[in-house]
Write an enzyme that holds these catalytic residues in place. Sequence first.
Site, short mmCIF file in Angstrom:
data_model
loop_
_atom_site.label_atom_id
_atom_site.label_comp_id
_atom_site.label_asym_id
_atom_site.label_seq_id
_atom_site.Cartn_x
_atom_site.Cartn_y
_atom_site.Cartn_z
N HIS A 119 -6.95 -4.80 10.51
CA HIS A 119 -6.73 -4.57 9.08
C HIS A 119 -5.46 -5.24 8.57
O HIS A 119 -4.53 -5.49 9.34
CB HIS A 119 -6.78 -3.07 8.73
N ASN A 136 -7.11 -2.85 14.59
CA ASN A 136 -8.52 -3.15 14.26
C ASN A 136 -8.64 -4.36 13.32
O ASN A 136 -9.69 -4.61 12.76
CB ASN A 136 -9.18 -1.92 13.63
N ASP A 141 0.82 -1.21 0.00
CA ASP A 141 0.00 0.00 0.00
C ASP A 141 0.85 1.26 0.00
O ASP A 141 2.08 1.20 0.15
CB ASP A 141 -0.95 0.00 1.22
N GLU A 192 -9.57 -2.04 5.70
CA GLU A 192 -10.17 -1.80 7.01
C GLU A 192 -11.36 -2.74 7.22
O GLU A 192 -11.86 -3.33 6.26
CB GLU A 192 -10.64 -0.34 7.07
P1 PGA Z 1 2.67 -1.71 12.74
O1 PGA Z 1 1.43 -1.61 11.74
O2 PGA Z 1 3.55 -2.77 12.21
O3 PGA Z 1 3.29 -0.36 12.71
O4 PGA Z 1 2.09 -2.06 14.08
C1 PGA Z 1 0.81 -2.77 11.29
C2 PGA Z 1 -0.40 -2.41 10.48
O5 PGA Z 1 -1.09 -1.42 10.81
O6 PGA Z 1 -0.69 -3.14 9.52
#
Ligand code: PGA
Length: 239
Positions: free
Chosen positions: A136, A134, A66, A141
């Site tokens: 995702h 959450n 992304d 999302e």
């Molecule tokens: P993080 O993010 O590795 O910074 O915890 C993971 C994500 O939001 O997919």
Amino acid sequence: MKVTVTQNYDEMSKAAYKIVQEVLKCQNPILGLATGSTPLGLYALISEACKKGDLSLKHVKSVNLDEYIGLPKGHKESYRYFMDTNLFDKTDIDKSSTYVPNGNAEDMQAECDRYNSLLNRMRQSVQILGIGGNGHIGFNEPGTPFSSVTHLVDLQERTRQDNARFFNSIDEVPRQAITMGISNIMNAERIVILASGKSKAEAVRAAAIGEVSEQCPASVLQKHPDAVLIVDEAAAELL
Ligand code: PGA
């Protein structure tokens, strides 16, 4: 989904590194890569091994999950910049073989379509994933259809807040992103999901043993034939 619980973050990263090492032995490996703090340990191990001459990424192509929309080229929070500085520039990978969606395209729908056809030609030998608080994956999302392909998303408030630590203020966090869809992720030959720390425990529980539901995007991974969730003890607390 296979679950591996490791003692701590470093062990989690090493377990992921072993899988990457194995995948890199295949003929034309394509790495599906993720940004975020979680895979940094893995990227450090890959970079270190390349520096020592124990590993080479010369023959490797990569596709990223992304990218934020609207950050100027070279912005230090853009995911292209993240990948360049945390991995690509520290290895011998051919940068022209590394693909990240363009968050500054004039026509974003055309960019989604372009990236999607690229993914259809470049099946990930392994997709590395983090997991959001959450649930995702990528920027998919809760509520994103499992059938989704590369698309634009409005970022949820929780995601923007989670990512605000990297910006001067929450107002600077982009409101939109372009992301691989869930079906693009599920198309990978293998999937490695990494999670570390207590703040991920609820999402890890929902992903690993909760109902498979679009309300928890990561729960779809239970249906993948070769997915491994590698978590440290803190993230495994509710399993
Ligand atoms: P993080 O993010 O590795 O910074 O915890 C993971 C994500 O939001 O997919």
